[in-house]
Design a protein around this motif. Structure first.
Motif, PDB file in Angstrom:
ATOM      1  N   GLN A  96      64.036  72.629  74.614  1.00  0.00           N
ATOM      2  CA  GLN A  96      64.422  71.891  75.817  1.00  0.00           C
ATOM      3  C   GLN A  96      64.176  72.778  77.036  1.00  0.00           C
ATOM      4  O   GLN A  96      64.683  73.899  77.091  1.00  0.00           O
ATOM      5  CB  GLN A  96      65.898  71.494  75.750  1.00  0.00           C
TER       6      GLN A  96
ATOM      7  N   THR B 175      67.121  76.130  74.213  1.00  0.00           N
ATOM      8  CA  THR B 175      67.101  75.643  75.590  1.00  0.00           C
ATOM      9  C   THR B 175      66.755  76.778  76.533  1.00  0.00           C
ATOM     10  O   THR B 175      67.398  77.824  76.515  1.00  0.00           O
ATOM     11  CB  THR B 175      68.473  75.058  75.984  1.00  0.00           C
TER      12      THR B 175
ATOM     13  N   GLY C 264      61.827  68.062  78.483  1.00  0.00           N
ATOM     14  CA  GLY C 264      62.555  68.503  79.661  1.00  0.00           C
ATOM     15  C   GLY C 264      61.700  68.513  80.910  1.00  0.00           C
ATOM     16  O   GLY C 264      60.517  68.191  80.880  1.00  0.00           O
TER      17      GLY C 264
ATOM     18  N   THR D  50      65.180  72.974  80.539  1.00  0.00           N
ATOM     19  CA  THR D  50      65.990  72.548  81.684  1.00  0.00           C
ATOM     20  C   THR D  50      65.645  73.379  82.907  1.00  0.00           C
ATOM     21  O   THR D  50      66.035  73.038  84.014  1.00  0.00           O
ATOM     22  CB  THR D  50      67.496  72.644  81.380  1.00  0.00           C
TER      23      THR D  50
END
Length: 85
Positions: free
Chosen positions: A43, A21, A65, A45
């Motif tokens: 991911q 992430t 994302g 974010t």
């Protein structure tokens, strides 16, 4: 999770089997060796970058994302997953 700074990967198993992430803007994943394949789910974010340096990096997993992904470096970045970001 990458929360700032740079993480250099040196082999295909550097990140284990979990997901990766990009949690904060200003994070960088560095291809520290040539001909790497990253198969971890990614991911976004937050915004992040992938620095290929002068290497080739293949990301074979899904990238998802709302964050932005920026490629830096003179190497090759190949995205072969069914990405949704």
């Amino acid at each position: 999770s990458l929360n700032k700074g740079t993480l250099s990967i040196q082999n295909n198993g550097s990140l284990g089997s979990g997901s990766l992430t990009f949690a904060q803007n200003g994070t960088t994943l560095l291809a520290g060796a040539n001909n790497l394949t990253l198969s971890n789910l990614v991911q976004l974010t937050a915004g992040g970058s992938v620095d290929t340096s002068s290497n080739t990096l293949n990301v074979s997993s899904v990238i998802s994302g709302n964050g932005a992904l920026t490629k830096t470096g003179s190497g090759t970045l190949s995205l072969t997953g069914a990405n949704t970001y």
